[in-house]
Design a protein around this motif. Structure first.
Motif, PDB file in Angstrom:
ATOM      1  N   ILE A 269       0.876  -1.169   0.000  1.00  0.00           N
ATOM      2  CA  ILE A 269       0.000   0.000   0.000  1.00  0.00           C
ATOM      3  C   ILE A 269       0.915   1.221   0.000  1.00  0.00           C
ATOM      4  CG2 ILE A 269      -0.220  -0.160   2.532  1.00  0.00           C
ATOM      5  CD1 ILE A 269      -2.894   1.304   2.256  1.00  0.00           C
ATOM      6  N   VAL A 270       0.686   2.111  -0.944  1.00  0.00           N
ATOM      7  CA  VAL A 270       1.551   3.278  -1.135  1.00  0.00           C
ATOM      8  C   VAL A 270       0.704   4.545  -1.064  1.00  0.00           C
ATOM      9  CG1 VAL A 270       3.176   4.430  -2.670  1.00  0.00           C
ATOM     10  CG2 VAL A 270       3.104   1.931  -2.598  1.00  0.00           C
ATOM     11  N   GLN A 271       1.218   5.525  -0.354  1.00  0.00           N
ATOM     12  CA  GLN A 271       0.560   6.833  -0.300  1.00  0.00           C
ATOM     13  C   GLN A 271       1.554   7.912  -0.687  1.00  0.00           C
ATOM     14  OE1 GLN A 271      -2.097   8.089   2.984  1.00  0.00           O
ATOM     15  NE2 GLN A 271      -0.661   9.755   3.329  1.00  0.00           N
ATOM     16  N   CYS A 272       1.165   8.737  -1.647  1.00  0.00           N
ATOM     17  CA  CYS A 272       1.994   9.869  -2.076  1.00  0.00           C
ATOM     18  C   CYS A 272       1.227  11.165  -1.819  1.00  0.00           C
ATOM     19  CB  CYS A 272       2.352   9.756  -3.553  1.00  0.00           C
ATOM     20  SG  CYS A 272       3.477   8.381  -3.933  1.00  0.00           S
ATOM     21  N   THR A 273       1.891  12.100  -1.167  1.00  0.00           N
ATOM     22  CA  THR A 273       1.257  13.366  -0.797  1.00  0.00           C
ATOM     23  C   THR A 273       2.098  14.529  -1.292  1.00  0.00           C
ATOM     24  OG1 THR A 273       0.355  12.353   1.211  1.00  0.00           O
ATOM     25  CG2 THR A 273       0.380  14.754   1.113  1.00  0.00           C
ATOM     26  N   GLN A 274       1.422  15.495  -1.876  1.00  0.00           N
ATOM     27  CA  GLN A 274       2.087  16.736  -2.287  1.00  0.00           C
ATOM     28  C   GLN A 274       1.817  17.789  -1.222  1.00  0.00           C
ATOM     29  OE1 GLN A 274       0.740  18.748  -5.942  1.00  0.00           O
ATOM     30  NE2 GLN A 274       2.874  18.816  -6.568  1.00  0.00           N
ATOM     31  N   TRP A 275       2.892  18.407  -0.727  1.00  0.00           N
ATOM     32  CA  TRP A 275       2.781  19.317   0.406  1.00  0.00           C
ATOM     33  C   TRP A 275       3.039  20.763  -0.015  1.00  0.00           C
ATOM     34  CZ3 TRP A 275       1.308  16.908   4.862  1.00  0.00           C
ATOM     35  CH2 TRP A 275       1.515  15.538   4.949  1.00  0.00           C
ATOM     36  N   VAL A 276       2.372  21.652   0.691  1.00  0.00           N
ATOM     37  CA  VAL A 276       2.668  23.083   0.573  1.00  0.00           C
ATOM     38  C   VAL A 276       2.922  23.608   1.983  1.00  0.00           C
ATOM     39  CG1 VAL A 276       1.332  23.426  -1.526  1.00  0.00           C
ATOM     40  CG2 VAL A 276       0.213  23.661   0.702  1.00  0.00           C
ATOM     41  N   VAL A 277       3.685  24.691   2.054  1.00  0.00           N
ATOM     42  CA  VAL A 277       4.027  25.276   3.348  1.00  0.00           C
ATOM     43  C   VAL A 277       3.197  26.540   3.552  1.00  0.00           C
ATOM     44  CG1 VAL A 277       5.870  26.178   4.804  1.00  0.00           C
ATOM     45  CG2 VAL A 277       6.363  24.364   3.140  1.00  0.00           C
ATOM     46  N   SER A 278       2.477  26.574   4.667  1.00  0.00           N
ATOM     47  CA  SER A 278       1.653  27.744   4.961  1.00  0.00           C
ATOM     48  C   SER A 278       2.525  28.915   5.407  1.00  0.00           C
ATOM     49  CB  SER A 278       0.648  27.402   6.066  1.00  0.00           C
ATOM     50  OG  SER A 278       1.318  27.099   7.275  1.00  0.00           O
ATOM     51  N   GLU A 279       1.907  30.069   5.612  1.00  0.00           N
ATOM     52  CA  GLU A 279       2.640  31.277   5.998  1.00  0.00           C
ATOM     53  C   GLU A 279       3.335  31.121   7.346  1.00  0.00           C
ATOM     54  OE1 GLU A 279      -0.076  34.481   5.886  1.00  0.00           O
ATOM     55  OE2 GLU A 279      -0.280  34.508   3.695  1.00  0.00           O
ATOM     56  N   ASN A 280       2.734  30.320   8.233  1.00  0.00           N
ATOM     57  CA  ASN A 280       3.356  30.114   9.549  1.00  0.00           C
ATOM     58  C   ASN A 280       4.301  28.917   9.565  1.00  0.00           C
ATOM     59  OD1 ASN A 280       1.523  28.081   9.336  1.00  0.00           O
ATOM     60  ND2 ASN A 280       0.372  28.582  11.192  1.00  0.00           N
ATOM     61  N   GLY A 281       4.622  28.385   8.378  1.00  0.00           N
ATOM     62  CA  GLY A 281       5.597  27.307   8.287  1.00  0.00           C
ATOM     63  C   GLY A 281       5.051  25.922   8.499  1.00  0.00           C
ATOM     64  N   GLU A 282       3.737  25.780   8.504  1.00  0.00           N
ATOM     65  CA  GLU A 282       3.124  24.468   8.736  1.00  0.00           C
ATOM     66  C   GLU A 282       2.936  23.731   7.409  1.00  0.00           C
ATOM     67  OE1 GLU A 282      -0.935  22.519  10.674  1.00  0.00           O
ATOM     68  OE2 GLU A 282      -0.608  24.698  10.672  1.00  0.00           O
TER      69      GLU A 282
ATOM     70  N   LYS B 215       4.485  12.861   6.103  1.00  0.00           N
ATOM     71  CA  LYS B 215       4.682  14.222   6.601  1.00  0.00           C
ATOM     72  C   LYS B 215       6.063  14.382   7.220  1.00  0.00           C
ATOM     73  CE  LYS B 215       2.349  17.818   9.273  1.00  0.00           C
ATOM     74  NZ  LYS B 215       1.148  18.157  10.086  1.00  0.00           N
ATOM     75  N   GLN B 216       6.533  13.348   7.924  1.00  0.00           N
ATOM     76  CA  GLN B 216       7.860  13.415   8.525  1.00  0.00           C
ATOM     77  C   GLN B 216       8.937  13.499   7.455  1.00  0.00           C
ATOM     78  OE1 GLN B 216       8.665  13.592  11.931  1.00  0.00           O
ATOM     79  NE2 GLN B 216      10.619  14.125  10.965  1.00  0.00           N
ATOM     80  N   LYS B 217       8.768  12.777   6.372  1.00  0.00           N
ATOM     81  CA  LYS B 217       9.731  12.836   5.272  1.00  0.00           C
ATOM     82  C   LYS B 217       9.769  14.232   4.649  1.00  0.00           C
ATOM     83  CE  LYS B 217       9.690   7.988   3.835  1.00  0.00           C
ATOM     84  NZ  LYS B 217       9.364   7.038   2.717  1.00  0.00           N
ATOM     85  N   ALA B 218       8.572  14.835   4.514  1.00  0.00           N
ATOM     86  CA  ALA B 218       8.525  16.190   3.965  1.00  0.00           C
ATOM     87  C   ALA B 218       9.222  17.184   4.901  1.00  0.00           C
ATOM     88  CB  ALA B 218       7.073  16.605   3.737  1.00  0.00           C
ATOM     89  N   ALA B 219       9.012  17.019   6.191  1.00  0.00           N
ATOM     90  CA  ALA B 219       9.661  17.907   7.154  1.00  0.00           C
ATOM     91  C   ALA B 219      11.177  17.749   7.113  1.00  0.00           C
ATOM     92  CB  ALA B 219       9.136  17.607   8.558  1.00  0.00           C
ATOM     93  N   ASP B 220      11.643  16.510   6.955  1.00  0.00           N
ATOM     94  CA  ASP B 220      13.091  16.272   6.860  1.00  0.00           C
ATOM     95  C   ASP B 220      13.681  16.903   5.603  1.00  0.00           C
ATOM     96  OD1 ASP B 220      12.929  14.858   9.207  1.00  0.00           O
ATOM     97  OD2 ASP B 220      12.861  12.884   8.244  1.00  0.00           O
ATOM     98  N   LEU B 221      12.924  16.843   4.501  1.00  0.00           N
ATOM     99  CA  LEU B 221      13.422  17.457   3.266  1.00  0.00           C
ATOM    100  C   LEU B 221      13.553  18.962   3.391  1.00  0.00           C
ATOM    101  CD1 LEU B 221      11.457  15.482   0.497  1.00  0.00           C
ATOM    102  CD2 LEU B 221      13.898  15.382   0.972  1.00  0.00           C
ATOM    103  N   LEU B 222      12.587  19.578   4.069  1.00  0.00           N
ATOM    104  CA  LEU B 222      12.617  21.025   4.210  1.00  0.00           C
ATOM    105  C   LEU B 222      13.765  21.486   5.122  1.00  0.00           C
ATOM    106  CD1 LEU B 222       8.812  21.820   4.520  1.00  0.00           C
ATOM    107  CD2 LEU B 222      10.296  22.146   2.533  1.00  0.00           C
ATOM    108  N   LYS B 223      14.230  20.605   5.998  1.00  0.00           N
ATOM    109  CA  LYS B 223      15.323  20.960   6.908  1.00  0.00           C
ATOM    110  C   LYS B 223      16.679  20.902   6.211  1.00  0.00           C
ATOM    111  CE  LYS B 223      12.978  19.297  11.067  1.00  0.00           C
ATOM    112  NZ  LYS B 223      13.008  18.271  12.153  1.00  0.00           N
TER     113      LYS B 223
END
Length: 286
Positions: A194-207, A277-285
């Protein structure tokens, strides 16, 4: 209160209403996802409410009607109850045995229900706690010790992202393998997941906010290239499509059963989203 009770409904009707209320409310509460214990509490309260309503309408309860009292006190009543319960259990056991023998997906459904119950109660059993941790906690790949499975999973998630998500933004994928077969030379890999792919955007407050999400069961046949990475040679994201059988071969039917059984587990959905979400946060760091 007693004056209008004679024409306020037969006791048999109230008896049927009282008896069927409990299972109906129990099942309905379960479908609505209110939780196991709350479903039981709501069912008990609904049954009690029917008895209270009968007391208000008729002025008495059906268990105390003379006909029911005489039936309960009849010498053959215990024997009749035992025969009825025995016949019911025999039918249920027959259905369970036939299902387990004839349908390979039957045991998967039972297993998924057990997993769902164990992960919902979490009574600190060692075996169930380990199982639920595997299902619910994000899994991170240790890049310094990549295995064949890690490389194959990376190829699957990369292929899924290219197919399902439009270019642009930050996209991360999470995967839970259902079944994997690696040949002795590690040249070919067959995997259902089972695979889930999510496209993320960063809000103004960094969320991080999920812009779009695709979640599917996939079956893939992978072949190792000369550089040691894997490429997809057969792909399916629809277990009902013939491409599923082409990709997984002898594994196709058992994997199809697992997709049906595991689709009812909300733990899979939440854990995939957390990992993505954790992977996205790691990429942004970085």
């Amino acid at each position: 209160m007693n004056g209008g009770g004679k024409n306020a409904g037969h006791p048999e009707i109230w008896a049927v209403l009282t008896i069927i209320t409990f299972p109906i409310v129990l099942i309905a509460s379960g479908v609505l996802g209110v939780g196991q214990w709350w479903s039981i509490i709501f069912a008990i309260l609904a049954t009690f409410s029917v008895l209270v309503l009968e007391t208000i309408v008729r002025g008495r309860l059906w268990p105390f009607e003379k006909g029911f009292v005489d039936s309960i006190g009849h010498p053959e009543t215990p024997f009749r109850i035992m025969v009825f319960l025995g016949a019911t259990l025999l039918v249920l056991e027959t259905v369970a045995i036939l299902g387990a023998v004839t349908d390979p997906r039957f045991d998967e459904g039972l297993l998924s229900l057990v997993i769902r119950k164990e992960c919902g109660i979490r009574h600190f059993s060692r075996s169930s706690d380990l199982m639920c941790r595997f299902l619910t906690q994000p899994q991170r790949v240790q890049t310094q010790r990549l295995t064949t499975a890690d490389v194959a999973d990376h190829a699957i998630t990369t292929h899924a992202a290219a197919l399902w998500v439009k270019p642009g933004g930050t996209t991360t994928c999470a995967l839970r393998s259902l079944e994997r077969h690696i040949d002795t030379s590690a040249k070919n890999v067959q995997e259902a997941a089972i695979v889930q792919c999510t496209q993320w955007v960063v809000s103004e407050n960094g969320e991080l906010i999920a812009k779009s999400t695709q979640r599917k069961f996939v079956g893939a046949l992978l072949e190792k290239k000369s550089d040691g990475l894997y490429e997809i040679t057969r792909w399916s994201d629809d277990p009902t499509n013939p491409t599923w059988d082409a990709a997984l071969g002898d594994m196709a039917e058992s994997c199809r059963g697992r997709t049906e059984a595991l689709s009812i587990l909300p733990e899979f959905i939440s854990s995939l989203q957390d990992e993505s979400k954790q992977k996205a946060a790691d990429l942004l760091k970085m």
